[in-house]
Design an enzyme around this catalytic site. Structure first.
Site, PDB file in Angstrom:
ATOM      1  N   THR A   5       0.790  -1.290  -0.020  1.00  0.00           N
ATOM      2  CA  THR A   5       0.053   0.038   0.032  1.00  0.00           C
ATOM      3  C   THR A   5       0.899   1.173   0.188  1.00  0.00           C
ATOM      4  O   THR A   5       1.428   1.744  -1.020  1.00  0.00           O
ATOM      5  CB  THR A   5      -0.959   0.048   1.288  1.00  0.00           C
ATOM      6  OG1 THR A   5      -0.293  -0.132   2.457  1.00  0.00           O
ATOM      7  CG2 THR A   5      -1.958  -1.055   1.151  1.00  0.00           C
ATOM      8  N   THR A   6       1.319   1.718   1.220  1.00  0.00           N
ATOM      9  CA  THR A   6       2.118   2.722   1.231  1.00  0.00           C
ATOM     10  C   THR A   6       3.584   2.413   1.645  1.00  0.00           C
ATOM     11  O   THR A   6       4.625   3.153   1.618  1.00  0.00           O
ATOM     12  CB  THR A   6       1.844   3.819   2.426  1.00  0.00           C
ATOM     13  OG1 THR A   6       1.766   2.993   3.649  1.00  0.00           O
ATOM     14  CG2 THR A   6       0.505   4.486   2.310  1.00  0.00           C
TER      15      THR A   6
ATOM     16  N   GLY B 191       3.350  -3.581   5.117  1.00  0.00           N
ATOM     17  CA  GLY B 191       2.926  -2.805   6.238  1.00  0.00           C
ATOM     18  C   GLY B 191       4.002  -1.995   6.593  1.00  0.00           C
ATOM     19  O   GLY B 191       4.948  -2.161   7.102  1.00  0.00           O
ATOM     20  N   VAL B 192       3.694  -0.570   6.742  1.00  0.00           N
ATOM     21  CA  VAL B 192       4.572   0.420   7.091  1.00  0.00           C
ATOM     22  C   VAL B 192       3.815   1.743   7.869  1.00  0.00           C
ATOM     23  O   VAL B 192       4.562   2.310   8.609  1.00  0.00           O
ATOM     24  CB  VAL B 192       5.261   1.253   6.173  1.00  0.00           C
ATOM     25  CG1 VAL B 192       6.126   0.143   5.384  1.00  0.00           C
ATOM     26  CG2 VAL B 192       4.174   1.771   4.956  1.00  0.00           C
ATOM     27  N   GLY B 193       2.412   1.588   7.986  1.00  0.00           N
ATOM     28  CA  GLY B 193       1.622   2.289   8.966  1.00  0.00           C
ATOM     29  C   GLY B 193       0.754   1.849   9.454  1.00  0.00           C
ATOM     30  O   GLY B 193       0.372   0.543   9.311  1.00  0.00           O
TER      31      GLY B 193
ATOM     32  N   THR C 187       0.499  -4.899  13.058  1.00  0.00           N
ATOM     33  CA  THR C 187      -0.362  -4.475  11.806  1.00  0.00           C
ATOM     34  C   THR C 187       0.484  -4.816  10.710  1.00  0.00           C
ATOM     35  O   THR C 187       1.586  -4.083  10.376  1.00  0.00           O
ATOM     36  CB  THR C 187      -0.241  -2.750  12.179  1.00  0.00           C
ATOM     37  OG1 THR C 187      -1.329  -2.804  13.197  1.00  0.00           O
ATOM     38  CG2 THR C 187      -0.700  -2.145  10.868  1.00  0.00           C
TER      39      THR C 187
ATOM     40  N   ASN D 157       0.357  10.469   5.738  1.00  0.00           N
ATOM     41  CA  ASN D 157      -1.042  10.263   6.274  1.00  0.00           C
ATOM     42  C   ASN D 157      -2.210  11.356   6.272  1.00  0.00           C
ATOM     43  O   ASN D 157      -3.267  11.326   6.385  1.00  0.00           O
ATOM     44  CB  ASN D 157      -0.887   9.902   7.625  1.00  0.00           C
ATOM     45  CG  ASN D 157      -0.094   8.330   7.768  1.00  0.00           C
ATOM     46  OD1 ASN D 157      -1.215   7.461   7.626  1.00  0.00           O
ATOM     47  ND2 ASN D 157       0.872   8.372   8.075  1.00  0.00           N
TER      48      ASN D 157
ATOM     49  N   THR E 103      -6.483  11.612  -0.148  1.00  0.00           N
ATOM     50  CA  THR E 103      -6.746  12.489  -1.248  1.00  0.00           C
ATOM     51  C   THR E 103      -5.351  12.806  -2.023  1.00  0.00           C
ATOM     52  O   THR E 103      -5.445  13.811  -2.916  1.00  0.00           O
ATOM     53  CB  THR E 103      -7.073  13.896  -0.419  1.00  0.00           C
ATOM     54  OG1 THR E 103      -5.848  14.149   0.362  1.00  0.00           O
ATOM     55  CG2 THR E 103      -8.300  13.792   0.484  1.00  0.00           C
TER      56      THR E 103
END
Length: 398
Positions: free
Chosen positions: A158-159, A181-183, A191, A393, A398
């Protein structure tokens, strides 16, 4: 981070353990690049899995929990960029439909398929593009299953800024893990998503014990921002194609592989520029050691000091001291080191602070705390806190 290139070289040509095959493709979850993956065993397998304890666990987790209870998973499918969380009954139906389609492509029972879904919360899955994608994949059949571990790890992102994978061997058996996973990263089992595949022959009980031991020492010692995801999933699938292995040795190798993935996750934390490793030793018990270490690694003030190489070591004392229920901690018995530089209880000299700045400028920063209470020890893993984390974040949807 310091380990990136070595990691990429080590797994860039890696293949799956015997009997496993994988697929990645673009299902319209993100604008460009593969966003759907499937990894499956060509024969029956045994499995173990752990999931988030979040009260808002997504439909993928709820469904996968039921399937994992049978300890016979043989396939994992992952949808990136969309968590399919807080999407109501339709979200449940969509997750079930994805599993049905994947099971049909593989020719296996739906109960043998685990689904992971990760990304934005509160948005329905784009089934108008996902379902035609699965139709096309079904037409291609096994010919579509040519993806390697790094391909799958990349499709799960994802990010994340880079794919995360690790490979180990144990006798004739191979163990391959992929993770993302990074956030929103403080596993509370798990997570992130992390999947491990092996051709070792193990009983479901031994596999489950190995996974739980590994998670406790690795993924659950990881934190980027203290936020526990709604989609955390860790699973291991073993198809036995390479024959039996010693369960105790397998547990050690699995934990080592999971630690490798944990360090990759921590080092790629959103906006991270440094890996932060905190060890608490001479604690009353393991729970206390881990709790105090997490307080330090999670402190925004400690993390920002590490980011700026600011030798403000008093922030570590603050992070220890806020554990007010640990009344047996005596400040005079505590020591704090950054690497091999002790900063407390003796106040550092000016030249010591200069050396401390240089230590904190490294890509990996180690903080070691001793409590003087007992023999227990724990190490946790995280990263610094930069303006990049806020940028990622603040603009996430957006």
């Amino acid at each position: 981070m310091t380990h990136d290139h070595a990691f990429t070289r080590a797994v860039s040509t890696a293949t799956w353990p015997e009997g496993f095959l994988a697929y990645t493709g673009h299902g319209g979850l993100r604008e460009h690049g593969d966003d759907i993956s499937i990894v499956a065993s060509d024969r029956p397998a045994v499995s173990a899995a752990m999931f988030t304890r979040s009260l808002f666990a997504g439909p993928a987790v709820v469904l996968s929990r039921r399937h994992a209870a049978g300890r016979g998973l043989r396939a994992v499918t992952t949808l990136a960029q969309n968590a399919n969380v807080a999407t109501g009954r339709q979200g449940e139906r969509n997750a079930a439909e994805v599993v049905r389609r994947v099971a049909g492509i593989l020719g296996v029972p739906e109960g043998e398929v685990l689904i992971g879904s990760t990304g934005v919360i509160g948005r329905p899955l784009p089934m108008t593009t996902i379902l035609p994608h699965f139709d096309r994949t079904a037409e291609r059949g096994v010919a579509a299953f040519t993806a390697g571990p790094l391909d799958v790890a990349r499709a799960m992102m994802t990010t994340d800024t880079r794919p995360k994978a690790a490979v180990r061997t144990l006798g004739q058996a191979r163990i391959v893990g992929v993770a993302k996973g990074v956030g929103m990263l403080e596993p509370d089992m798990a997570t992130m998503l992390a999947y491990v595949f092996t051709d070792a022959d193990l009983s479901p009980a031994d596999l489950d014990a190995a996974l739980r031991g590994a998670v406790d020492r690795t993924f659950n010692c990881l934190s980027v921002d203290t936020d526990t995801s709604t989609s955390d999933t860790v699973a291991v699938i073993a198809n036995g194609a390479a024959g039996a292995v010693d369960p105790a040795l397998f547990a050690e190798v699995l934990a080592d592989l999971c630690l490798d993935l944990t360090l990759q996750l921590a080092g790629d934390g959103e906006g991270a520029t440094k890996l932060l490793r905190v060890t608490v030793a001479r604690a009353r018990d393991h729970a206390q050691a881990k709790r105090i270490a997490k307080s330090v690694v999670n402190s925004p003030l400690v993390k920002t000091a590490v980011h700026g190489a600011d030798p403000n070591w008093g922030r570590v004392l603050m992070a220890i001291g806020k554990n007010t229920d640990d009344t047996d901690i005596v400040p005079g018995d505590v020591t704090v080191r950054f690497g091999d530089i002790e900063v407390y209880p003796e106040e550092p000299e000016a030249d010591t602070l200069g050396r401390l700045v240089e230590t904190m400028r490294r890509d990996e920063v180690d903080i070691v705390v001793t409590l003087g209470l007992g023999a227990a020890e724990a190490t946790v893993y995280g990263c610094d806190l930069s303006a990049g984390y806020i940028r990622v974040n603040a603009d996430y949807t957006t």
